[in-house]
Design a protein around this motif. Structure first.
Motif, mmCIF file in Angstrom:
data_model
loop_
_atom_site.group_PDB
_atom_site.id
_atom_site.type_symbol
_atom_site.label_atom_id
_atom_site.label_comp_id
_atom_site.label_asym_id
_atom_site.label_seq_id
_atom_site.Cartn_x
_atom_site.Cartn_y
_atom_site.Cartn_z
ATOM 1 N N PRO A 1 0.802 -1.226 0.000
ATOM 2 C CA PRO A 1 0.000 0.000 0.000
ATOM 3 C C PRO A 1 0.837 1.280 0.000
ATOM 4 N N SER B 1 -5.408 -2.359 -4.884
ATOM 5 C CA SER B 1 -4.564 -2.652 -3.726
ATOM 6 C C SER B 1 -5.295 -3.658 -2.854
ATOM 7 N N ARG C 1 -5.455 -2.762 0.902
ATOM 8 C CA ARG C 1 -6.377 -1.661 1.145
ATOM 9 C C ARG C 1 -7.820 -2.103 0.969
#
Length: 226
Positions: free
Chosen positions: A101, A118, A121
């Motif tokens: 991230p 991501s 994330r």
């Protein structure tokens, strides 16, 4: 649709299998011989080599494909492959996996990336979304960072309960795309009423997020962006 996936580890193979089930053509490019497993995805075209090498991509005919997915476990490799695909081959859609991230800020148009995913994330956002009521939660970044998929779970006692979707005063660059209610996925119609505990999914520009938050009477804003 014709798709090239760089990286044939567990992630790349899983993506390939899903795309093939959807009737798409897939090429897998993998530099590690121990990741070459044609039996796992027999319907795909397999290429052994480094997806960051321009000559290899030319020989593989990357220019004939519409979409590429950079799915290796190395962020540097994903960025280089994305840049080559966009600048040297004019690929229309470039999707890139973000492993760390902290590197997410790099995955934008300057590196040829249209959509950055991501996984850390996204998982954190989904976990947060499950317990965040009354907050705007950013789930995914779209369109080279120009828009986001965001979610709000309405409180049980929301003042919006009973109001029709058409009565919402939304920013110009925000659209309600889905209402999740219990086990149902609702494509919102103008006269559909809202209910407490509804999960509302919006696509919105970054600039309109604050205005959207105000329009919905949201208490706060949550994001797992680095």
């Amino acid at each position: 649709m014709k798709v090239v996936i760089a990286g044939a580890g567990a992630v790349g193979r899983s993506i390939a299998q899903e795309l093939l089930r959807g009737g798409h053509e897939v090429m897998l490019v993998e530099r590690r011989i121990d990741h070459i497993d044609q039996a796992a995805v027999p319907a795909a075209v397999w290429v052994h080599g480094d997806a960051c090498e321009l000559e290899l991509l030319e020989e593989a005919g990357l220019q004939d494909y519409e979409v590429v997915i950079a799915a290796t476990g190395d962020d540097k490799a994903n960025l280089v492959f994305s840049l080559l695909a966009k600048t040297e081959f004019g690929i229309r859609r470039v999707v890139a996996r973000v492993n760390d991230p902290r590197n997410e800020w790099l995955f934008d148009a300057s590196w040829g990336v249209d959509v950055a995913v991501s996984t850390p994330r996204l998982l954190a956002s989904l976990a947060e979304e499950a317990v965040s009521v009354g907050d705007l939660v950013r789930l995914m970044t779209l369109r080279q960072g120009q828009a986001n998929l965001v979610e709000i779970t309405l409180p049980v006692d929301t003042p919006l309960a009973g109001r029709a979707v058409r009565t919402l005063t939304l920013p110009r660059d925000a659209a309600l795309v889905t209402i999740l209610r219990g086990g149902r996925v609702i494509v919102p119609q103008p006269d559909d009423p809202l209910e407490g505990e509804d999960e509302l999914l919006f696509v919105t520009s970054v600039e309109a997020e604050e205005e959207l938050r105000t329009a919905l009477g949201v208490n706060g804003f949550r994001t797992t962006a680095s």
